[in-house]
Scaffold this motif. Structure first.
Motif, short mmCIF file in Angstrom:
data_model
loop_
_atom_site.label_atom_id
_atom_site.label_comp_id
_atom_site.label_asym_id
_atom_site.label_seq_id
_atom_site.Cartn_x
_atom_site.Cartn_y
_atom_site.Cartn_z
N ASP A 208 0.85 -1.20 0.00
CA ASP A 208 0.00 0.00 0.00
C ASP A 208 0.88 1.25 0.00
O ASP A 208 1.68 1.44 -0.88
N ASN A 209 0.74 2.08 1.02
CA ASN A 209 1.55 3.30 1.11
C ASN A 209 2.62 3.18 2.18
O ASN A 209 3.09 4.19 2.71
N LYS A 210 2.99 1.96 2.48
CA LYS A 210 3.99 1.73 3.52
C LYS A 210 5.23 1.08 2.89
O LYS A 210 5.13 0.37 1.89
N ILE A 211 6.35 1.34 3.50
CA ILE A 211 7.59 0.73 3.01
C ILE A 211 8.40 0.21 4.19
O ILE A 211 8.54 0.87 5.22
N GLN A 212 8.85 -1.01 4.04
CA GLN A 212 9.69 -1.64 5.06
C GLN A 212 11.05 -1.91 4.45
O GLN A 212 11.16 -2.58 3.42
N LEU A 213 12.08 -1.37 5.06
CA LEU A 213 13.45 -1.58 4.59
C LEU A 213 14.17 -2.55 5.50
O LEU A 213 13.82 -2.73 6.67
N SER A 214 15.19 -3.16 4.96
CA SER A 214 16.06 -3.98 5.79
C SER A 214 16.68 -3.11 6.88
O SER A 214 17.02 -1.95 6.67
N SER A 215 16.84 -3.70 8.06
CA SER A 215 17.46 -2.98 9.17
C SER A 215 18.89 -2.55 8.85
O SER A 215 19.44 -1.67 9.53
N ILE A 216 19.48 -3.14 7.83
CA ILE A 216 20.83 -2.73 7.41
C ILE A 216 20.87 -1.24 7.13
O ILE A 216 21.84 -0.55 7.45
N TYR A 217 19.79 -0.72 6.54
CA TYR A 217 19.75 0.70 6.18
C TYR A 217 19.54 1.60 7.39
O TYR A 217 19.75 2.81 7.30
N ASP A 218 19.14 1.01 8.49
CA ASP A 218 19.03 1.73 9.75
C ASP A 218 20.32 1.63 10.54
O ASP A 218 20.90 2.64 10.96
N TRP A 219 20.82 0.40 10.70
CA TRP A 219 22.05 0.19 11.46
C TRP A 219 23.24 0.93 10.87
O TRP A 219 24.08 1.47 11.59
#
Length: 259
Positions: A208-219
């Motif tokens: 939908d209008n949500k996006i989940q990225l790998s935690s790699i992009y956060d860490w």
């Protein structure tokens, strides 16, 4: 009581996990660019050829069925790598050396402790995985996996694609590549690894209008830049991806990448 202790230990482990900073170990920032010698990764390639299996967006390792003879081949590869001083080689040879060594050691660690559900179960009582344990001696220096990734690979090459090259034996991790890295195939293989990961649901999941990225992009946000810079990086490998204005969530699957 045991259940309470186990729950507390699990909570401590997950809360204690934090991505190490990129901090150069000067000792390794040396090369001999005049040396035209190449490092052979034949034994590592043999291991990959026999035990790496593709299923959907994953490449899985068949830890359960590796033969004693093939495990000896892997051990021989690691012995060969320990005898090498990578500082005597070109930087391009060094990069392949460190990535392959990291990945081969990770496979060896899993084999030595198999069966396990996750690499995060290894290490000391209050450890989240084996990454801070000394696992190899190279050129007289005892090294951990974190040393290889965060004190050598990341600070010397400053290439965010390194995160797609090193594999932590988990389903959420960018795939272990079927080809050993070499100085010649490095850029092509890094782009292949990036393309596969960024176009997979474990890399980017859009609903939908949500996006989940790998935690790699956060860490490792520091390696990818701000959100605009991150999306420029992602769109390079997934051109249809548009900049996202809403909330971004992160996820990572630590289950073992087993066949």
């Amino acid at each position: 009581m045991k259940t309470l202790i186990s729950s507390l230990l699990l909570l401590f482990s997950f809360n204690a996990f934090a991505a190490p900073k990129s901090e150069l170990w000067d000792y390794w920032d040396v090369s001999n660019e005049k040396n035209a010698t190449t490092i052979s990764h034949q034994y590592w390639q043999q291991t990959l050829d026999k035990y790496l299996i593709t299923q959907g967006e994953y490449t899985l390792f068949d830890y359960a069925n590796i033969t004693d003879a093939d495990e000896r081949t892997l051990n021989s590869y690691l012995r060969q790598m320990r005898r090498i001083d990578p500082r005597d080689y070109k930087k391009s040879e060094q990069y392949a050396y460190w990535v392959n060594l990291y990945n081969a050691i990770t496979v060896k660690i899993i084999l030595d402790n198999y069966p396990i559900k996750s690499i995060t179960k290894l290490g000391g009582l209050f450890s989240f995985g084996p990454w801070d344990e000394e696992v190899v001696v190279v050129a007289g220096k005892a090294l951990t996996l974190n040393d290889i990734e965060h004190r050598i690979l990341r600070p010397i090459w400053n290439d965010p694609r390194t995160h797609y090259a090193v594999n932590c034996a988990s389903l959420g991790c960018p795939n272990l590549q079927s080809k050993a890295f070499t100085a010649r195939n490095r850029d092509k293989l890094l782009d292949k690894a990036a393309t596969e990961f960024i176009n997979s649901e474990k890399g980017i999941l859009i609903t939908d209008n949500k996006i989940q990225l790998s935690s790699i992009y956060d860490w490792f946000a520091v390696d990818f830049g701000n959100q605009q810079q991150l999306f420029e990086h992602l769109k390079k490998y997934r051109p249809e991806l548009k900049s996202f204005k809403g909330d971004i969530s992160y996820d990572y699957n630590w289950k073992l990448n087993k066949q």
